[in-house]
Design a protein around this motif. Structure first.
Motif: not given
Length: 287
Positions: A206-232
């Motif tokens: 399901n995650h891939l399905k909706f991500f693919a729709q956003r990507m193909l539609g050039k509707r990315g998700v962007c966040s300035e806070d990368e602290s959680l990204h680094d933890v993961v």
């Protein structure tokens, strides 16, 4: 209801109370009728009250050339799909599915089969829709006496996915292909034997399905806070490196770079699938 336009003996166009055209269907509905005559309510089998005038026009043109039996069978398939999927389906499905069924039957009768190269992927990624597609083939065989190949169940399933996502057929085909590419990368890089009935796998799909729709539609998700990204990244290094590999693949093939947030969520889903799959494999080995 008074007839505004006669398409054939079984299909007419009327004007609704709001002044919008509606397509009305019924066996022998317009026999010996003229524009302006009233319809016999007992003969009405289906009323298409579409919101879009463009769709109404396309439906009128389509239904004027398709046998009533094919139309009613297509509508039975849609009714069953709506009940089983438990969610609204875009009104354009009446046009798309009816047209597809009619064309598929014509091709079959002319001995011109079309192979569905995505059948395995569709069956794996959209099991509910594919199962409805198989039921549709059985219904077509029962009502119309035509035995269509399983490939057509895949095509019908894609139409149902389209109707849920509000996308066109080509978009959903691209989404399906993209999803399969990512699933292959994860599977072979981490050497996983997917359990397609597991919760983590279905969440990942399901995650891939909706991500693919956003990507193909050039509707990315962007966040300035990368602290959680680094933890993961630090907590799930194996899954993160797999996400980096996927990012590289997407950049090369689709010219799209994942944002830190997209890479983070992808890592989390990969880790869930990895852990659950390995746990299930260990349980199977112990048994």
């Amino acid at each position: 209801m008074k007839i505004a336009k006669i398409l054939n003996n079984n299909v007419v166009v009327v004007l609704g109370e709001n002044g919008k055209e509606q397509v009305v269907m019924g066996r022998g509905l317009a026999f010996q009728k003229r524009v302006g005559d009233a319809l016999d309510a007992q003969q009405i089998e289906k009323v298409f009250a579409l919101q879009s005038d463009t769709l109404t026009g396309r439906l009128s043109e389509l239904l004027s050339d398709i046998p009533l039996e094919v139309i009613t069978t297509s509508e039975l398939i849609i009714a069953s799909a709506r009940q089983q999927l438990g969610q609204p389906l875009h009104e354009s499905l009446s046009i798309a599915l009816c047209d597809h069924c009619h064309f598929a039957i014509e091709r079959h009768q002319q001995g011109i089969p079309i192979r569905n190269v995505l059948k395995w992927e569709i069956k794996t990624l959209y099991p509910k829709e594919f199962a409805i597609g198989m039921e549709a083939l059985a219904l077509i065989n029962k009502r119309l006496g035509v035995t269509l190949p399983d490939d057509e169940a895949g095509f019908i399933a894609l139409h149902l996915v389209n109707a849920q996502l509000g996308s066109d057929f080509a978009d959903v085909s691209h989404v399906t292909q993209f999803m399969q590419e990512i699933l292959h990368i994860v599977k072979y890089r981490l050497q996983l034997d997917y359990r397609t009935d597991s919760l983590s796998y279905n969440r990942f799909v399901n995650h891939l399905k909706f991500f693919a729709q956003r990507m193909l539609g050039k509707r990315g998700v962007c966040s300035e806070d990368e602290s959680l990204h680094d933890v993961v990244r630090d907590k799930y290094p194996i899954a993160y490196q797999c996400a980096v590999k996927i990012d590289s693949h997407i950049q090369q093939k689709y010219l799209y770079a994942l944002s830190a947030e997209e890479r983070m969520f992808l890592t989390i889903h990969i880790e869930r699938v990895r852990k659950e799959t390995l746990a299930l494999q260990e349980d199977a080995d112990e048994a």
